[in-house]
Design a protein around this motif. Structure first.
Motif, PDB file in Angstrom:
ATOM      1  N   PHE A   9      -2.435  -6.652  -0.245  1.00 57.97           N
ATOM      2  CA  PHE A   9      -1.824  -5.713   0.692  1.00 57.97           C
ATOM      3  C   PHE A   9      -1.343  -6.495   1.904  1.00 57.97           C
ATOM      4  O   PHE A   9      -2.094  -7.273   2.494  1.00 57.97           O
ATOM      5  CB  PHE A   9      -2.850  -4.659   1.114  1.00 57.97           C
ATOM      6  N   TYR A  10      -0.074  -6.294   2.262  1.00 58.95           N
ATOM      7  CA  TYR A  10       0.510  -6.944   3.435  1.00 58.95           C
ATOM      8  C   TYR A  10       0.672  -5.925   4.559  1.00 58.95           C
ATOM      9  O   TYR A  10       1.020  -4.768   4.312  1.00 58.95           O
ATOM     10  CB  TYR A  10       1.878  -7.542   3.088  1.00 58.95           C
ATOM     11  N   PHE A  11       0.431  -6.375   5.774  1.00 59.76           N
ATOM     12  CA  PHE A  11       0.450  -5.464   6.924  1.00 59.76           C
ATOM     13  C   PHE A  11       0.575  -6.304   8.184  1.00 59.76           C
ATOM     14  O   PHE A  11       0.226  -7.485   8.196  1.00 59.76           O
ATOM     15  CB  PHE A  11      -0.853  -4.655   6.943  1.00 59.76           C
ATOM     16  N   ARG A  24      -6.440 -11.967   6.383  1.00 60.12           N
ATOM     17  CA  ARG A  24      -6.109 -13.339   6.742  1.00 60.12           C
ATOM     18  C   ARG A  24      -4.635 -13.413   7.124  1.00 60.12           C
ATOM     19  O   ARG A  24      -3.871 -12.479   6.862  1.00 60.12           O
ATOM     20  CB  ARG A  24      -6.384 -14.273   5.564  1.00 60.12           C
ATOM     21  N   THR A  25      -4.239 -14.525   7.727  1.00 65.42           N
ATOM     22  CA  THR A  25      -2.841 -14.715   8.101  1.00 65.42           C
ATOM     23  C   THR A  25      -2.038 -15.089   6.870  1.00 65.42           C
ATOM     24  O   THR A  25      -2.322 -16.096   6.208  1.00 65.42           O
ATOM     25  CB  THR A  25      -2.709 -15.814   9.166  1.00 65.42           C
ATOM     26  N   TYR A  34      -4.383  -8.826   2.860  1.00 65.27           N
ATOM     27  CA  TYR A  34      -5.730  -8.362   2.564  1.00 65.27           C
ATOM     28  C   TYR A  34      -5.914  -8.374   1.044  1.00 65.27           C
ATOM     29  O   TYR A  34      -4.953  -8.178   0.300  1.00 65.27           O
ATOM     30  CB  TYR A  34      -5.959  -6.915   3.015  1.00 65.27           C
ATOM     31  N   ASP A  35      -7.125  -8.533   0.594  1.00 62.08           N
ATOM     32  CA  ASP A  35      -7.441  -8.217  -0.799  1.00 62.08           C
ATOM     33  C   ASP A  35      -7.462  -6.693  -0.919  1.00 62.08           C
ATOM     34  O   ASP A  35      -8.054  -6.009  -0.079  1.00 62.08           O
ATOM     35  CB  ASP A  35      -8.807  -8.775  -1.194  1.00 62.08           C
ATOM     36  N   TYR A  36      -6.795  -6.159  -1.936  1.00 62.01           N
ATOM     37  CA  TYR A  36      -6.709  -4.711  -2.108  1.00 62.01           C
ATOM     38  C   TYR A  36      -7.345  -4.307  -3.430  1.00 62.01           C
ATOM     39  O   TYR A  36      -6.993  -4.835  -4.496  1.00 62.01           O
ATOM     40  CB  TYR A  36      -5.251  -4.250  -2.068  1.00 62.01           C
TER      41      TYR A  36
END
Length: 291
Positions: free
Chosen positions: A157-159, A183-184, A170-172
């Motif tokens: 997941f990107y945010f 994490r970045t 993120y791990d989703y």
């Protein structure tokens, strides 16, 4: 590559393009104009719906209509009547916040975050609205929630927080809808005043991000490295999404008027909806909300 003005309706704050694969129509919003728009891939048959508050994002439902993130909470929007119905207000105790950008995961959950309307303090949170209409907080300490999207397998997941100068990964967990291990993913660092805005992921797993106030669209490889930069004819680009019959047109929204006086103005094409052709890249269909 060819960039065209597809629709010039001078959206005060254009955002959130969503391509409807089923009906072959493009939806986008005017956050400050409190409207939802729809048109064909070539900019015809324009239709608009008024909503009663500022709108941060929308997603189509599996049945009919849409789910929208309005200033005071998640609502259903009925396209037949134009009526909105409150589902839940996640932040009744934060009158200076409003809901902002959001998208749907592969299991039909709507993920959207809130923001500080003055874009000053870390008062926002990231929420997940499940198909059973239960609400869950995923993260907090956010100034302006923006750019939610997923890798093609749905497991990353990107945010971003607009003013963090970063896009996060993120791990989703597709089974639960939970996130972990923030994490970045990449650092922007391109120029002063650059703000990460709406994002999408293409079929190759590359992340596209609209970088507001500098007029750039950036494509990042899955390892976070910068792959490509497209210079747009306006500075205040706000969001991106692939659509069209072959999912190979990149639609780009923009704003006609900045939300705060410290931000720059723009030229005569400000607030337009743009279409970029001949990229040689396809996007992915946007899932529908399961509720």
């Amino acid at each position: 590559m060819r960039i065209e003005v597809l629709v010039d309706v001078k959206t005060t704050l254009g955002e959130g393009p969503v391509w409807d694969v089923q009906d072959q129509r493009l939806y986008w919003i005017d956050s400050f104009g409190c409207r939802v728009f729809r048109c064909t891939a070539d900019g015809r048959e324009i239709r608009a719906w008024d909503v009663p508050e500022k709108i941060g994002s929308m997603a189509l439902r599996r049945g009919c209509g849409a789910v929208v993130s309005l200033a005071t909470g998640f609502h259903f929007l009925d396209f037949e009547t134009g009526d909105t119905t409150l589902i839940v207000n996640p932040e009744p105790d934060k009158p200076n916040n409003r809901l902002n950008d959001g998208k749907v995961d592969q299991r039909g959950r709507f993920i959207a975050g809130s923001m500080d309307t003055q874009e000053a303090g870390p008062n926002g949170s990231l929420y997940r609205l499940d198909p059973d209409l239960s609400l869950h907080r995923l993260d907090d300490g956010i100034i302006v929630s923006n750019g939610p999207c997923w890798s093609p397998d749905g497991k990353t997941f990107y945010f971003s927080d607009t003013w963090s100068d970063e896009i996060w990964a993120y791990d989703y967990d597709l089974e639960t809808g939970n996130v972990a291990n923030r994490r970045t993913f990449t650092k922007l660092g391109m120029s002063p005043g650059c703000a990460t805005d709406g994002s999408t992921v293409d079929a190759e797993g590359f992340v596209w991000n609209a970088q507001c106030y500098v007029g750039k669209l950036c494509r990042y490889a899955p390892d976070g490295s910068l792959d490509r930069v497209i210079e747009m004819p306006v500075k205040k680009v706000t969001s991106v999404s692939f659509g069209g019959p072959n999912l190979d047109i990149l639609f780009v929204t923009s704003m006609a008027r900045p939300p705060l006086p410290r931000f720059p103005g723009d030229g005569v094409q400000r607030g337009s909806l743009f279409a970029i052709h001949d990229l040689g890249i396809q996007g992915l269909p946007e899932p529908r909300f399961g509720g």
